[in-house]
Design an enzyme around this catalytic site. Structure first.
Site, PDB file in Angstrom:
ATOM      1  N   LYS A 219       0.834  -1.212   0.000  1.00 28.66           N
ATOM      2  CA  LYS A 219       0.000   0.000   0.000  1.00 28.66           C
ATOM      3  C   LYS A 219       0.868   1.261   0.000  1.00 28.66           C
ATOM      4  O   LYS A 219       0.629   2.181  -0.793  1.00 28.66           O
ATOM      5  CB  LYS A 219      -0.920  -0.038   1.243  1.00 28.66           C
ATOM      6  CG  LYS A 219      -1.896   1.103   1.352  1.00 28.66           C
ATOM      7  CD  LYS A 219      -3.107   0.714   2.180  1.00 28.66           C
ATOM      8  CE  LYS A 219      -2.846   0.620   3.662  1.00 28.66           C
ATOM      9  NZ  LYS A 219      -2.688   1.936   4.323  1.00 28.66           N
ATOM     10  N   SER A 220       1.875   1.292   0.856  1.00 29.36           N
ATOM     11  CA  SER A 220       2.728   2.490   0.942  1.00 29.36           C
ATOM     12  C   SER A 220       3.410   2.766  -0.391  1.00 29.36           C
ATOM     13  O   SER A 220       3.466   3.914  -0.859  1.00 29.36           O
ATOM     14  CB  SER A 220       3.804   2.291   2.016  1.00 29.36           C
ATOM     15  OG  SER A 220       3.217   2.186   3.277  1.00 29.36           O
TER      16      SER A 220
ATOM     17  N   ARG B 103       2.827   5.964  -3.242  1.00 25.34           N
ATOM     18  CA  ARG B 103       3.950   6.801  -3.653  1.00 25.34           C
ATOM     19  C   ARG B 103       4.206   6.703  -5.153  1.00 25.34           C
ATOM     20  O   ARG B 103       4.665   7.661  -5.777  1.00 25.34           O
ATOM     21  CB  ARG B 103       5.188   6.410  -2.838  1.00 25.34           C
ATOM     22  CG  ARG B 103       5.076   6.871  -1.364  1.00 25.34           C
ATOM     23  CD  ARG B 103       5.988   6.044  -0.471  1.00 25.34           C
ATOM     24  NE  ARG B 103       6.092   6.543   0.901  1.00 25.34           N
ATOM     25  CZ  ARG B 103       5.201   6.325   1.878  1.00 25.34           C
ATOM     26  NH1 ARG B 103       4.084   5.641   1.632  1.00 25.34           N
ATOM     27  NH2 ARG B 103       5.412   6.800   3.101  1.00 25.34           N
TER      28      ARG B 103
ATOM     29  N   SER C 175       7.003   8.952  12.575  1.00 24.19           N
ATOM     30  CA  SER C 175       5.945   8.787  11.572  1.00 24.19           C
ATOM     31  C   SER C 175       6.489   8.938  10.159  1.00 24.19           C
ATOM     32  O   SER C 175       6.985  10.001   9.779  1.00 24.19           O
ATOM     33  CB  SER C 175       4.837   9.821  11.798  1.00 24.19           C
ATOM     34  OG  SER C 175       4.006   9.884  10.656  1.00 24.19           O
TER      35      SER C 175
ATOM     36  N   GLN D 107       4.643   9.000   7.620  1.00 25.99           N
ATOM     37  CA  GLN D 107       3.739   9.894   6.890  1.00 25.99           C
ATOM     38  C   GLN D 107       4.170  11.345   7.054  1.00 25.99           C
ATOM     39  O   GLN D 107       4.162  12.115   6.089  1.00 25.99           O
ATOM     40  CB  GLN D 107       2.302   9.692   7.365  1.00 25.99           C
ATOM     41  CG  GLN D 107       1.771   8.318   6.980  1.00 25.99           C
ATOM     42  CD  GLN D 107       0.349   8.068   7.417  1.00 25.99           C
ATOM     43  OE1 GLN D 107      -0.215   8.847   8.177  1.00 25.99           O
ATOM     44  NE2 GLN D 107      -0.228   6.987   6.959  1.00 25.99           N
TER      45      GLN D 107
ATOM     46  N   ASP E 210       1.799  -1.302  11.798  1.00 29.57           N
ATOM     47  CA  ASP E 210       0.483  -1.704  11.272  1.00 29.57           C
ATOM     48  C   ASP E 210       0.122  -3.149  11.607  1.00 29.57           C
ATOM     49  O   ASP E 210      -0.992  -3.594  11.325  1.00 29.57           O
ATOM     50  CB  ASP E 210       0.451  -1.529   9.753  1.00 29.57           C
ATOM     51  CG  ASP E 210       0.454  -0.060   9.357  1.00 29.57           C
ATOM     52  OD1 ASP E 210       0.034   0.786  10.183  1.00 29.57           O
ATOM     53  OD2 ASP E 210       0.884   0.254   8.229  1.00 29.57           O
TER      54      ASP E 210
ATOM     55  N   LYS F  82      -4.921   5.290  14.788  1.00 27.80           N
ATOM     56  CA  LYS F  82      -4.934   4.679  13.451  1.00 27.80           C
ATOM     57  C   LYS F  82      -6.381   4.686  12.930  1.00 27.80           C
ATOM     58  O   LYS F  82      -7.199   5.459  13.393  1.00 27.80           O
ATOM     59  CB  LYS F  82      -4.339   3.274  13.529  1.00 27.80           C
ATOM     60  CG  LYS F  82      -2.840   3.277  13.857  1.00 27.80           C
ATOM     61  CD  LYS F  82      -2.040   3.919  12.748  1.00 27.80           C
ATOM     62  CE  LYS F  82      -0.563   3.940  13.043  1.00 27.80           C
ATOM     63  NZ  LYS F  82       0.203   4.676  12.030  1.00 27.80           N
TER      64      LYS F  82
HETATM   65  C1  S3P Z   1       2.446   4.732   6.301  1.00 24.76           C
HETATM   66  C2  S3P Z   1       2.987   5.035   7.515  1.00 24.76           C
HETATM   67  C3  S3P Z   1       2.429   4.573   8.793  1.00 24.76           C
HETATM   68  C4  S3P Z   1       1.436   3.431   8.604  1.00 24.76           C
HETATM   69  C5  S3P Z   1       0.510   3.664   7.466  1.00 24.76           C
HETATM   70  C6  S3P Z   1       1.262   3.860   6.170  1.00 24.76           C
HETATM   71  C7  S3P Z   1       3.078   5.260   5.074  1.00 24.76           C
HETATM   72  O1  S3P Z   1       1.740   5.649   9.423  1.00 24.76           O
HETATM   73  O2  S3P Z   1       0.699   3.225   9.785  1.00 24.76           O
HETATM   74  O3  S3P Z   1      -0.365   2.548   7.314  1.00 24.76           O
HETATM   75  O4  S3P Z   1       2.771   4.764   3.965  1.00 24.76           O
HETATM   76  O5  S3P Z   1       3.894   6.175   5.198  1.00 24.76           O
HETATM   77  P1  S3P Z   1       2.531   6.664  10.416  1.00 24.76           P
HETATM   78  O6  S3P Z   1       3.589   7.287   9.637  1.00 24.76           O
HETATM   79  O7  S3P Z   1       1.478   7.646  10.854  1.00 24.76           O
HETATM   80  O8  S3P Z   1       3.004   5.811  11.542  1.00 24.76           O
END
Ligand code: S3P
Length: 437
Positions: free
Chosen positions: A25-26, A30, A171, A173, A319, A346
């Protein structure tokens, strides 16, 4: 999105065979973002066509990017360059996806036009000050609700300046949001993380020819560069594989292979935690694909024991805790988690929701402000609510493998945000789940 799907998971069974879980997913998010902002055409394969990544894809189409697919994981993105996005009158709806909201806030803060970002009921409750505050320091103009939640109204036409930012929370994100904004800022943006978090943004930026420097926990990039289109092969998502790692570990007689899984070292905390609990997990055929480590993972069932989870593994398995808690419920003895207060913000409050669900299945689980204490025991039949949280739903589906009666899980439609086809893939591997209204 309808949240009235209920899973009925029959007790017992074992997991076997070879399966491939959907794309990461990440990395999929991107690939759309950087592909859209690149010069030239980017070809993606293995793209996750779950609702979260589709939200990102739709938003970039709305911003004027021509994107073909997804067609069996293939996406073709006709990049418009860093300054080629077009204004839209409509709000950008990011559904359930925190990653889309946080990363886009950084990108949108640097555009010449205004936008509004919003999400579903869950996303509209999630904290955004962690991105709006550092972005404001860079000169962004963003209005959130009084409590710092979405919708985010972002004013365009601002000239951003680089910052040197020490993140208060670990984080990926937040880090990624600021790196994306940093591409547009005057000067060098540097971010220091309190602990290592997933580094897919840094790796992919380099893959698109944008220099990023990493030294220990400090990541820097210079504004004013450009992205050059490239091809991306998205590996399977270790966060989706995690349900099966737990399922095969707890279901006696299991012997399962998970193929082509991303094993980037900033993501493999779940393997380390399960191994500390006594799981038998081995990695095979390890190689690199487009700057990301990939392996086939073999897991056979074993007797698990409770542990104190090392805090340094928390961001590396952030996660996967709902699944890890199921492993803990089936282990012998006590499992303790601390330093994981992020789980409370979350897609649901994963500490409370998992504690409630485990208790409903006869397990002693005590939530704490930053973690949980779980006494291993015998899972019983139970009815649990996932609170619309995909990972809670899939974790309790796996719990049925070692429960004495059926586990009924409510509110499961959001499984499609990260794992389309979960029920049929899980059934093909040996679970017995029915999804109904
Ligand atoms: C993610 C970062 C994580 C994760 C999320 C996806 C990402 O969140 O929990 O499912 O793709 O950068 P955080 O950065 O808030 O921990």
């Amino acid at each position: 999105m309808h949240n009235n799907i209920i899973f009925h998971a029959k007790p017992g069974g074992q997991l076997s065979g070879k399966i491939r879980v959907p794309g990461d997913k990440s990395i999929s998010h991107r690939s759309i973002m950087l592909g859209s902002l690149a010069e030239g055409t980017t070809h993606v394969q293995g793209f996750l066509d779950g609702e979260d990544c589709l939200a990102t894809l739709r938003v970039f189409r709305q911003l004027g990017v021509e994107i073909e697919g997804p067609d069996q994981g293939r996406v073709v993105i006709h990049g418009v360059g860093l300054h080629g996005l077009k204004a839209t009158d409509q709000s950008l709806d990011l559904g359930n996806s925190g990653t889309s909201m946080r990363l886009l806030s950084g990108l949108m803060a640097a555009q010449s036009f205004d936008v509004e970002l919003l999400g579903d009921a869950s996303l509209n409750k999630r904290p955004m000050r962690r991105v709006t505050e550092p972005l404001a320091q860079m000169g962004a103009v963003i209005e959130a609700t009084e409590t710092g939640t979405p919708p985010l109204k972002i004013k365009g036409g601002q000239r951003l300046k680089a910052i040197d930012y020490v993140m208060p929370v670990a984080s990926a994100q937040v880090k990624s949001c600021l790196l994306l904004a940093g591409m547009y800022a005057d000067g060098q943006t540097c971010i220091t993380e309190p602990a290592p978090t997933r580094d897919h943004t840094e790796r992919m930026l380099r893959g698109f020819g944008y220099p990023v420097e990493t030294r220990d926990n400090r990541i820097c990039l210079q504004g004013g560069g450009c992205l050059k289109a490239t091809d991306i092969d998205v590996p399977s998502d270790i966060s989706s594989a995690a349900f099966f790692l737990v399922g095969a570990s707890i279901a006696q007689g299991s012997d399962l292979w998970l193929e082509h899984v991303g094993v980037n070292p900033t993501r493999t905390g779940v393997i380390d935690i399960l191994r500390l609990m006594g799981a038998q997990i081995s990695l095979h055929n390890q190689h690199e694909v487009g700057g990301e480590a990939v392996a086939d993972i073999h897991v056979v069932s074993s007797k698990l024991k409770g542990i104190t989870i090392p805090e340094e593994l928390v961001p590396l398995a952030i996660d996967e805790f709902p699944a890890v808690f199921i492993a803990a419920a089936c282990a012998e003895g006590e499992t303790r988690l601390t330093g994981a207060e992020e789980l409370r913000v979350k897609e649901s409050d994963r500490i409370q929701v998992m504690a409630d669900g485990l208790q409903a299945c006869g397990i002693v689980a005590e939530p704490t402000p930053d973690g949980i204490i779980i006494q291993g025991g015998q899972l019983q039949a139970g009815r649990v609510s996932s609170h619309g949280d995909h990972r809670i739903a899939m974790s309790f589906a796996m719990a049925a493998l070692c429960s004495q009666g059926e586990i009924v899980i409510e509110d499961c439609a959001n499984v499609d945000t990260s794992f389309p086809g979960f029920v049929s893939l899980a059934n093909s591997a040996g679970l017995n789940i029915k999804a109904g209204a």
